[in-house]
Motif scaffolding. Structure first.
Motif, PDB file in Angstrom:
ATOM      1  N   ASN A  58      32.728  30.225  42.291  1.00 46.22           N
ATOM      2  CA  ASN A  58      33.948  30.713  42.950  1.00 46.22           C
ATOM      3  C   ASN A  58      35.070  30.938  41.941  1.00 46.22           C
ATOM      4  O   ASN A  58      35.798  31.927  42.027  1.00 46.22           O
ATOM      5  CB  ASN A  58      34.412  29.737  44.027  1.00 46.22           C
ATOM      6  N   LYS A  59      35.212  30.033  40.971  1.00 41.03           N
ATOM      7  CA  LYS A  59      36.233  30.196  39.931  1.00 41.03           C
ATOM      8  C   LYS A  59      35.953  31.436  39.097  1.00 41.03           C
ATOM      9  O   LYS A  59      36.876  32.175  38.730  1.00 41.03           O
ATOM     10  CB  LYS A  59      36.293  28.964  39.035  1.00 41.03           C
ATOM     11  N   GLU A  96      36.887  34.467  41.201  1.00 39.36           N
ATOM     12  CA  GLU A  96      38.348  34.587  41.285  1.00 39.36           C
ATOM     13  C   GLU A  96      38.925  35.110  39.978  1.00 39.36           C
ATOM     14  O   GLU A  96      39.819  35.952  39.978  1.00 39.36           O
ATOM     15  CB  GLU A  96      38.970  33.233  41.634  1.00 39.36           C
ATOM     16  N   GLY A  97      38.422  34.602  38.871  1.00 39.12           N
ATOM     17  CA  GLY A  97      38.891  35.069  37.565  1.00 39.12           C
ATOM     18  C   GLY A  97      38.560  36.529  37.342  1.00 39.12           C
ATOM     19  O   GLY A  97      39.356  37.292  36.782  1.00 39.12           O
ATOM     20  N   ASP A 125      38.349  38.807  39.567  1.00 36.78           N
ATOM     21  CA  ASP A 125      39.259  39.620  40.381  1.00 36.78           C
ATOM     22  C   ASP A 125      40.560  39.941  39.660  1.00 36.78           C
ATOM     23  O   ASP A 125      41.172  40.975  39.909  1.00 36.78           O
ATOM     24  CB  ASP A 125      39.585  38.915  41.701  1.00 36.78           C
ATOM     25  N   HIS A 126      40.959  39.085  38.748  1.00 36.17           N
ATOM     26  CA  HIS A 126      42.231  39.270  38.046  1.00 36.17           C
ATOM     27  C   HIS A 126      42.109  40.124  36.785  1.00 36.17           C
ATOM     28  O   HIS A 126      43.113  40.416  36.145  1.00 36.17           O
ATOM     29  CB  HIS A 126      42.844  37.917  37.690  1.00 36.17           C
TER      30      HIS A 126
END
Length: 70
Positions: free
Chosen positions: A7-8, A11-12, A14-15
């Motif tokens: 998940n991390k 999320e990373g 996505d940025h």
């Protein structure tokens, strides 16, 4: 890999900029290809070892079906 770590990572990702996402994609794609090559190589070495040890059979397709039915 744990769910939290994955998940991390997502999320990373996505940025990242589009260019960095494309670069990351290419890196992961190459790593996946290499992992597949290693798996194929390992299987091939096992097949060759089994062949040398006489653990394999040879024959026609008909022989194979007969052997499978037994």
């Amino acid at each position: 890999m744990s769910t939290t770590t994955l998940n991390k990572l997502i999320e990373g990702f996505d940025h990242l900029t589009v260019e960095d996402k494309e670069y990351a994609f290419e890196v992961v794609k190459k790593q996946l290809i290499e992992a597949r090559r290693e798996a194929i190589s390992k299987k091939a070495k096992t097949v060759v070892a089994n062949l040398k040890k006489g653990k394999t059979k040879s024959g026609t397709l008909k022989d194979l079906y007969k052997d499978l039915e037994e």
